[in-house]
Scaffold this active site. Structure first.
Site, mmCIF file in Angstrom:
data_model
loop_
_atom_site.group_PDB
_atom_site.id
_atom_site.type_symbol
_atom_site.label_atom_id
_atom_site.label_comp_id
_atom_site.label_asym_id
_atom_site.label_seq_id
_atom_site.Cartn_x
_atom_site.Cartn_y
_atom_site.Cartn_z
ATOM 1 N N GLY A 61 4.745 1.393 4.811
ATOM 2 C CA GLY A 61 6.061 2.028 4.667
ATOM 3 C C GLY A 61 7.110 1.166 3.979
ATOM 4 N N LYS A 120 0.133 4.201 -0.398
ATOM 5 C CA LYS A 120 -0.570 5.383 0.131
ATOM 6 C C LYS A 120 -0.348 6.576 -0.805
ATOM 7 C CE LYS A 120 -0.155 3.444 4.694
ATOM 8 N NZ LYS A 120 -0.211 3.651 6.130
ATOM 9 N N GLU A 135 -7.131 4.334 7.611
ATOM 10 C CA GLU A 135 -7.043 5.766 7.287
ATOM 11 C C GLU A 135 -8.317 6.243 6.593
ATOM 12 O OE1 GLU A 135 -3.239 5.503 5.312
ATOM 13 O OE2 GLU A 135 -2.348 4.997 7.244
ATOM 14 N N GLY A 190 2.118 2.211 10.745
ATOM 15 C CA GLY A 190 3.022 3.354 10.605
ATOM 16 C C GLY A 190 3.680 3.797 11.903
ATOM 17 N N ASN A 246 0.864 -1.176 0.000
ATOM 18 C CA ASN A 246 0.000 0.000 0.000
ATOM 19 C C ASN A 246 0.904 1.230 0.000
ATOM 20 O OD1 ASN A 246 -1.812 2.037 0.475
ATOM 21 N ND2 ASN A 246 -2.355 1.386 2.560
ATOM 22 N N SER A 271 3.312 -2.144 10.453
ATOM 23 C CA SER A 271 4.760 -2.120 10.713
ATOM 24 C C SER A 271 5.460 -3.445 10.387
ATOM 25 C CB SER A 271 5.038 -1.689 12.162
ATOM 26 O OG SER A 271 4.593 -0.365 12.367
ATOM 27 N N HIS A 325 -9.559 0.667 4.691
ATOM 28 C CA HIS A 325 -8.300 0.884 5.410
ATOM 29 C C HIS A 325 -8.567 1.824 6.583
ATOM 30 C CE1 HIS A 325 -4.271 2.368 6.295
ATOM 31 N NE2 HIS A 325 -3.825 1.270 5.714
ATOM 32 N N GLU A 335 -5.389 -5.278 10.510
ATOM 33 C CA GLU A 335 -4.409 -4.216 10.737
ATOM 34 C C GLU A 335 -4.756 -3.482 12.029
ATOM 35 O OE1 GLU A 335 -2.391 -2.961 6.850
ATOM 36 O OE2 GLU A 335 -4.211 -1.796 7.010
#
Ligand code: PEP
Length: 258
Positions: free
Chosen positions: A242, A12, A104, A180, A10, A220, A102, A174
């Site tokens: 990330g 992002k 977010e 993150g 992802n 992570s 997600h 998640e």
């Protein structure tokens, strides 16, 4: 039951056109390192076509086997929805997958389980595989509400799906506190929730269907913690944020699941 492992990146709202192309080419060029693990790249919507071209995608078929996913979509087929993207448009530009719900999207853009449910059905209707995300916040975990929260999210996001459709989806567990933050869930914490989710899928359809559904862990994940997660019986891959922005790290994670 052996489930094909799946590792998705992802990206992002990161990278630019040149960097997105380079990253896609690097992953596609080295896909063999991942063995039989299915690899999915989910760039920003603006670069779906760019990345699809870099992967050599023709009608969702890529010579390297690395496939394309979107990070979100609207549930309606067309119309006056300024700024939104329809499910069939994602298929049209070569997507096979779409990340839905997600954290977010849920926390920053107000997506509810009902919206995720409508999007999940719309994705399946056009042949996209939804990666449906669920997970608790730190506050919810500390209040011992993880199971209740995940149960509400799974039952709400997947309401009304047939057993045949449930079999096709991918779930990403998640924990919000791990996204993150560098704080990965322990393999035991993750396995415990994955087993709960598989139990919920069993109740929604049947244990046989639940045994076929792939459940990714996300939060992570890095090359150095992926192997312990991959060793858990109900963890079938990873949704990577990330660490998916570097080919070495992304492929390092994929290798752990191979
Ligand atoms: C994510 O956003 O899906 C995610 C898992 O991010 P990260 O790997 O950066 O924690």
């Amino acid at each position: 039951m052996s489930r094909k492992k799946i590792v998705a990146g992802n990206w992002k709202m990161n990278l630019d056109r040149v960097k997105a192309t380079e990253l896609a080419q690097a992953v596609a060029g080295r896909h063999a390192e991942a063995g039989s693990v299915e690899l999915v790249l989910c760039p920003p919507a603006a670069y779906l076509t760019t990345v699809g071209t870099a992967l050599g995608l023709v009608h969702a078929v890529s010579p390297s086997g690395v496939t394309l996913g979107a990070q979100n979509m609207h549930d309606k087929a067309s119309g006056a929805f300024t700024g939104e993207i329809a499910p069939a448009m994602l298929v049209d530009v070569g997507c096979s997958f779409v990340i839905l719900g997600h954290s977010e999207r849920r926390t920053l853009f107000g997506e509810t389980d009902g919206m995720v449910n409508a999007k999940t059905k719309a994705a399946l209707a056009v042949g996209l595989t939804p990666i449906v995300c669920v997970g608790e916040t730190l506050e919810e975990r500390e209040a011992n509400r993880t199971q209740a929260v995940v149960t509400t999210q799974i039952n709400g996001s997947l309401a009304g799906l047939s057993a045949a459709d449930l079999e096709k989806i991918v779930i990403a567990y998640e924990p919000v506190w791990a996204i993150g933050t560098g704080k990965v869930a322990s393999p035991q914490q993750a396995q415990e929730v994955h087993a709960i989710i598989r139990g919920l899928l069993g109740a929604l359809a049947s244990p046989a269907v639940a045994a076929k559904v792939r459940i990714q862990y996300g939060g992570s994940v890095k090359p150095d913690n992926a192997a312990d997660l991959a060793a858990q019986p109900d963890i079938d891959g990873a949704l990577v944020g990330g660490a998916s922005l570097k080919a070495d790290d992304f492929l390092g994670i994929a290798r752990a699941f191979a």
